[in-house]
Design a protein around this motif. Structure first.
Motif, PDB file in Angstrom:
ATOM      1  N   UNK A   1       0.820  -1.222   0.000  1.00  0.00           N
ATOM      2  CA  UNK A   1       0.000   0.000   0.000  1.00  0.00           C
ATOM      3  C   UNK A   1       0.850   1.268   0.000  1.00  0.00           C
ATOM      4  N   UNK A   2       2.160   1.123   0.251  1.00  0.00           N
ATOM      5  CA  UNK A   2       3.011   2.302   0.333  1.00  0.00           C
ATOM      6  C   UNK A   2       3.364   2.846  -1.044  1.00  0.00           C
ATOM      7  N   UNK A   3       3.571   4.147  -1.099  1.00  0.00           N
ATOM      8  CA  UNK A   3       4.066   4.814  -2.286  1.00  0.00           C
ATOM      9  C   UNK A   3       4.820   6.059  -1.835  1.00  0.00           C
ATOM     10  N   UNK A   4       5.259   6.858  -2.794  1.00  0.00           N
ATOM     11  CA  UNK A   4       5.870   8.139  -2.481  1.00  0.00           C
ATOM     12  C   UNK A   4       4.991   9.265  -2.999  1.00  0.00           C
ATOM     13  N   UNK A   5       5.029  10.375  -2.319  1.00  0.00           N
ATOM     14  CA  UNK A   5       4.403  11.595  -2.812  1.00  0.00           C
ATOM     15  C   UNK A   5       5.378  12.742  -2.579  1.00  0.00           C
ATOM     16  N   UNK A   6       5.115  13.853  -3.251  1.00  0.00           N
ATOM     17  CA  UNK A   6       5.960  15.029  -3.059  1.00  0.00           C
ATOM     18  C   UNK A   6       5.194  16.065  -2.242  1.00  0.00           C
ATOM     19  N   UNK A   7       5.847  16.512  -1.185  1.00  0.00           N
ATOM     20  CA  UNK A   7       5.256  17.479  -0.277  1.00  0.00           C
ATOM     21  C   UNK A   7       6.262  18.602  -0.068  1.00  0.00           C
TER      22      UNK A   7
END
Length: 208
Positions: free
Chosen positions: A28-34
Motif C-alpha cells: 500500500x506504500x508509495x511516495x508523494x511530493x510534499x
C-alpha cells in the motif's frame, strides 16, 4: 503493562495488541511530493489518521480489541498514540494520574539511556492512573523492574517505527531504528508505530 508476560493476566491493558488486528500490507506504500520533497504515503485517498500533527506517516493497523488473544509484548500503534498523546492511562484510557510533581509513569533503565536517567530519558510507555498502576505492580511479572516516576514535563519528542526504501523491485525495511526526533529528515521515509515522549523534570517516587 504491555510487556511480554508469562501467562495471560486477568486484566488486559487498553494499549495491548491482539492477534486479530492486522497491519496494512507494505504494497500500500508509495511516495508523494510534499513541499518539494519526497515522502512516504499510502496509495489511494488519504485518511485523517494517516499522519500526526507533525506530518509523520503512521502504520495502518486494524482495530478489533478483545477479539482473539492479546499480544502482551506489543502495543497497538493507534491506541498507544492515543494514550501517549493525550496522557491517558495505558490500561483503562482514563486521564493519567497527575499531582504537583507531575504525571505518573512506570519506566526502567535500559542500555543506551542517558547517564542522567531517568531525567532526559525517552519512553514509549504511556502514563497510568493510580488505580491501575497498583494493579500493574501486583500482576505484571516485570513489576520488580518498574521505577515509579512523577514527570513534570513529558515532552512530545518523536516517534519510533520502520524505515522503508524502494529498490525498483520492492520495498526493503529497516525495523531496528533508534527513535527519531520530530524534524529529522529521515522521518520522510518512516512509518511510525510508537509515539515517544522525553521525560523532563523527573522525580523518582515510592509507590505501593
Amino acid at each position: 503493562m504491555p510487556e511480554r508476560a508469562l501467562a495471560r493476566p486477568s486484566m488486559i491493558p487498553y494499549v495491548a495488541a491482539w492477534d486479530s488486528e492486522c497491519a496494512g500490507p507494505v504494497s500500500d506504500l508509495t511516495y508523494e511530493y510534499h513541499r518539494g520533497r519526497a515522502r512516504l504515503a499510502y496509495k489511494g485517498p488519504p485518511r485523517d489518521e494517516d499522519r500526526d500533527t507533525s506530518g509523520v506517516l503512521w502504520g495502518r493497523v486494524s482495530r478489533s480489541p478483545y477479539v482473539g488473544e492479546p499480544l502482551l509484548g506489543y502495543m497497538h500503534s493507534g491506541r498507544q498514540y492515543e494514550c501517549m498523546f493525550a496522557l491517558k492511562c495505558q490500561i483503562c484510557r482514563c486521564p493519567a494520574s497527575k499531582n504537583k510533581d507531575g504525571y505518573l509513569f512506570f519506566d526502567w533503565p535500559e542500555p543506551g539511556d542517558p547517564p542522567t536517567w531517568p531525567e532526559g530519558s525517552l519512553t514509549t510507555q504511556p502514563p497510568l492512573c493510580e488505580r491501575h498502576a497498583c494493579v500493574a505492580k501486583r500482576l505484571c511479572p516485570h513489576a520488580p523492574d518498574f521505577v515509579a516516576l512523577r514527570v513534570g514535563l513529558p515532552r512530545l519528542w518523536g516517534v519510533s517505527g520502520t524505515a522503508y526504501t524502494w529498490t525498483g523491485d520492492g520495498w526493503i525495511s529497516e525495523a531496528d531504528l533508534p527513535p527519531l526526533k520530530y524534524g529529522a529528515e529521515r522521518l520522510n521515509a518512516v512509518v511510525a508505530s510508537h509515539l515517544v515522549r522525553q521525560l523532563r523534570k523527573v522525580k523518582v517516587v515510592d509507590f505501593p
